[in-house]
Scaffold this motif. Structure first.
Motif, PDB file in Angstrom:
ATOM      1  N   TYR A  65      -5.655  31.827  35.907  1.00 11.77           N
ATOM      2  CA  TYR A  65      -5.609  31.785  37.366  1.00 11.77           C
ATOM      3  C   TYR A  65      -6.982  31.936  38.030  1.00 11.77           C
ATOM      4  O   TYR A  65      -7.095  31.738  39.238  1.00 11.77           O
ATOM      5  CB  TYR A  65      -4.702  32.886  37.906  1.00 11.77           C
ATOM      6  CG  TYR A  65      -3.224  32.689  37.666  1.00 11.77           C
ATOM      7  CD1 TYR A  65      -2.638  31.424  37.617  1.00 11.77           C
ATOM      8  CD2 TYR A  65      -2.398  33.786  37.511  1.00 11.77           C
ATOM      9  CE1 TYR A  65      -1.281  31.269  37.421  1.00 11.77           C
ATOM     10  CE2 TYR A  65      -1.029  33.640  37.325  1.00 11.77           C
ATOM     11  CZ  TYR A  65      -0.482  32.389  37.277  1.00 11.77           C
ATOM     12  OH  TYR A  65       0.868  32.233  37.092  1.00 11.77           O
ATOM     13  N   ASP A  68      -8.246  29.571  40.888  1.00  7.54           N
ATOM     14  CA  ASP A  68      -7.173  28.638  41.234  1.00  7.54           C
ATOM     15  C   ASP A  68      -6.816  28.887  42.700  1.00  7.54           C
ATOM     16  O   ASP A  68      -6.267  29.935  43.032  1.00  7.54           O
ATOM     17  CB  ASP A  68      -5.960  28.876  40.337  1.00  7.54           C
ATOM     18  CG  ASP A  68      -4.791  27.953  40.630  1.00  7.54           C
ATOM     19  OD1 ASP A  68      -4.642  27.490  41.789  1.00  7.54           O
ATOM     20  OD2 ASP A  68      -4.003  27.706  39.705  1.00  7.54           O
ATOM     21  N   PRO A  69      -7.134  27.951  43.611  1.00  9.45           N
ATOM     22  CA  PRO A  69      -6.929  28.187  45.037  1.00  9.45           C
ATOM     23  C   PRO A  69      -5.480  28.508  45.420  1.00  9.45           C
ATOM     24  O   PRO A  69      -5.243  29.287  46.334  1.00  9.45           O
ATOM     25  CB  PRO A  69      -7.388  26.900  45.713  1.00  9.45           C
ATOM     26  CG  PRO A  69      -7.810  25.971  44.656  1.00  9.45           C
ATOM     27  CD  PRO A  69      -7.665  26.632  43.332  1.00  9.45           C
ATOM     28  N   ASP A  70      -4.521  27.941  44.703  1.00  6.11           N
ATOM     29  CA  ASP A  70      -3.119  28.227  45.010  1.00  6.11           C
ATOM     30  C   ASP A  70      -2.752  29.669  44.676  1.00  6.11           C
ATOM     31  O   ASP A  70      -1.927  30.277  45.354  1.00  6.11           O
ATOM     32  CB  ASP A  70      -2.201  27.269  44.247  1.00  6.11           C
ATOM     33  CG  ASP A  70      -2.362  25.825  44.700  1.00  6.11           C
ATOM     34  OD1 ASP A  70      -2.681  25.601  45.890  1.00  6.11           O
ATOM     35  OD2 ASP A  70      -2.188  24.924  43.859  1.00  6.11           O
ATOM     36  N   VAL A  71      -3.348  30.196  43.644  1.00  3.11           N
ATOM     37  CA  VAL A  71      -3.034  31.557  43.206  1.00  3.11           C
ATOM     38  C   VAL A  71      -3.837  32.589  43.999  1.00  3.11           C
ATOM     39  O   VAL A  71      -3.362  33.699  44.224  1.00  3.11           O
ATOM     40  CB  VAL A  71      -3.292  31.705  41.695  1.00  3.11           C
ATOM     41  CG1 VAL A  71      -3.136  33.141  41.236  1.00  3.11           C
ATOM     42  CG2 VAL A  71      -2.350  30.804  40.917  1.00  3.11           C
ATOM     43  N   VAL A  73      -4.395  32.885  47.086  1.00  2.00           N
ATOM     44  CA  VAL A  73      -3.654  33.318  48.278  1.00  2.00           C
ATOM     45  C   VAL A  73      -2.652  34.405  47.899  1.00  2.00           C
ATOM     46  O   VAL A  73      -2.553  35.435  48.560  1.00  2.00           O
ATOM     47  CB  VAL A  73      -2.944  32.116  48.938  1.00  2.00           C
ATOM     48  CG1 VAL A  73      -2.044  32.560  50.066  1.00  2.00           C
ATOM     49  CG2 VAL A  73      -3.968  31.105  49.432  1.00  2.00           C
ATOM     50  N   LYS A  74      -1.918  34.190  46.817  1.00  2.00           N
ATOM     51  CA  LYS A  74      -0.944  35.172  46.344  1.00  2.00           C
ATOM     52  C   LYS A  74      -1.657  36.442  45.886  1.00  2.00           C
ATOM     53  O   LYS A  74      -1.207  37.558  46.167  1.00  2.00           O
ATOM     54  CB  LYS A  74      -0.121  34.599  45.198  1.00  2.00           C
ATOM     55  CG  LYS A  74       0.729  33.403  45.587  1.00  2.00           C
ATOM     56  CD  LYS A  74       1.371  32.784  44.361  1.00  2.00           C
ATOM     57  CE  LYS A  74       2.054  31.482  44.690  1.00  2.00           C
ATOM     58  NZ  LYS A  74       2.519  30.789  43.492  1.00  2.00           N
ATOM     59  N   GLN A 141      -2.530  37.425  38.895  1.00  2.36           N
ATOM     60  CA  GLN A 141      -2.863  36.925  40.231  1.00  2.36           C
ATOM     61  C   GLN A 141      -3.836  37.871  40.932  1.00  2.36           C
ATOM     62  O   GLN A 141      -4.824  37.428  41.538  1.00  2.36           O
ATOM     63  CB  GLN A 141      -1.587  36.750  41.052  1.00  2.36           C
ATOM     64  CG  GLN A 141      -0.689  35.648  40.541  1.00  2.36           C
ATOM     65  CD  GLN A 141       0.650  35.625  41.244  1.00  2.36           C
ATOM     66  OE1 GLN A 141       0.759  35.933  42.425  1.00  2.36           O
ATOM     67  NE2 GLN A 141       1.693  35.243  40.523  1.00  2.36           N
ATOM     68  N   TRP A 145      -7.884  37.340  42.163  1.00  4.12           N
ATOM     69  CA  TRP A 145      -8.436  37.692  43.473  1.00  4.12           C
ATOM     70  C   TRP A 145      -9.622  38.643  43.319  1.00  4.12           C
ATOM     71  O   TRP A 145     -10.649  38.481  43.966  1.00  4.12           O
ATOM     72  CB  TRP A 145      -7.368  38.283  44.387  1.00  4.12           C
ATOM     73  CG  TRP A 145      -7.935  38.654  45.719  1.00  4.12           C
ATOM     74  CD1 TRP A 145      -8.111  39.910  46.233  1.00  4.12           C
ATOM     75  CD2 TRP A 145      -8.462  37.757  46.711  1.00  4.12           C
ATOM     76  NE1 TRP A 145      -8.690  39.856  47.463  1.00  4.12           N
ATOM     77  CE2 TRP A 145      -8.921  38.541  47.786  1.00  4.12           C
ATOM     78  CE3 TRP A 145      -8.588  36.371  46.777  1.00  4.12           C
ATOM     79  CZ2 TRP A 145      -9.496  37.986  48.926  1.00  4.12           C
ATOM     80  CZ3 TRP A 145      -9.162  35.822  47.916  1.00  4.12           C
ATOM     81  CH2 TRP A 145      -9.609  36.622  48.971  1.00  4.12           C
TER      82      TRP A 145
END
Length: 173
Positions: A65, A68-71, A73-74, A141, A145
């Motif tokens: 992850y 990974d831009p989609d992850v 956010v989460k 995730q 971050w």
């Protein structure tokens, strides 16, 4: 330098132990960062253990992850609810240490495996294990971050692939 070497030796020995166990056990050995005892990764929430990312991570110790831009956010939302009270909104540190600068309390944190071990199994002082609060997939995730919050030199970001390192921009808050 010695801390980095010890961290790499621990990572390699974990891989060797997993490999020596034979093909039925294609999983790394995860250790408590304080005691060095083997972590029981079957503890905690059963959901989120069988995602493709977790399966890959358990074999490689590399967080798929990362960046990974989609992850992200989460991961940001999970970090805000589970981690920011102690580590600050952008990892600058409060009750807990800063985690955005690369000056780690544990050398294992330079590797994704070590960061997972710390979040999953806890650390010294007030950092308790998070396996009851977060699934293993959510831990990955949050880790993504945390890595994204890094404010240091990308050349020192050992958790990034070469292409990620080339594109990485230190976090600006």
């Amino acid at each position: 330098m010695v801390k980095k070497l010890v961290s790499k030796i621990l990572l390699i020995s974990g891989c060797i132990l997993a490999a020596a166990a034979g093909p039925a056990v294609a999983q790394l050995v995860f250790l408590n960062v304080v005691t060095g005892e083997t972590l029981d990764i079957t503890q905690g929430r059963p959901d989120g253990r069988d995602t493709p990312a977790v399966k890959s991570f358990m074999q490689t110790g590399i967080n798929p992850y990362n960046e990974d831009p989609d992850v992200l956010v989460k991961g940001e939302v999970l970090f805000a609810t589970a981690c920011s009270a102690c580590h600050g909104h952008v990892g600058e540190g409060k009750i807990g240490p800063a985690i955005n600068s690369g000056r780690w309390d544990y050398p294992q944190l330079e590797e994704d495996k070590g960061l997972f071990e710390t979040v999953f199994g806890g650390a010294a002082r007030q950092m308790g294990p998070q396996y009851e609060m977060l699934t293993q997939d959510e831990i990955l995730q949050v880790m993504a971050w945390v890595r994204h919050l890094y404010t240091g030199d990308p050349a020192d970001a050992t958790w990034l692939t070469e292409s990620q390192r080339a594109a990485f921009k230190p976090y600006q808050h």
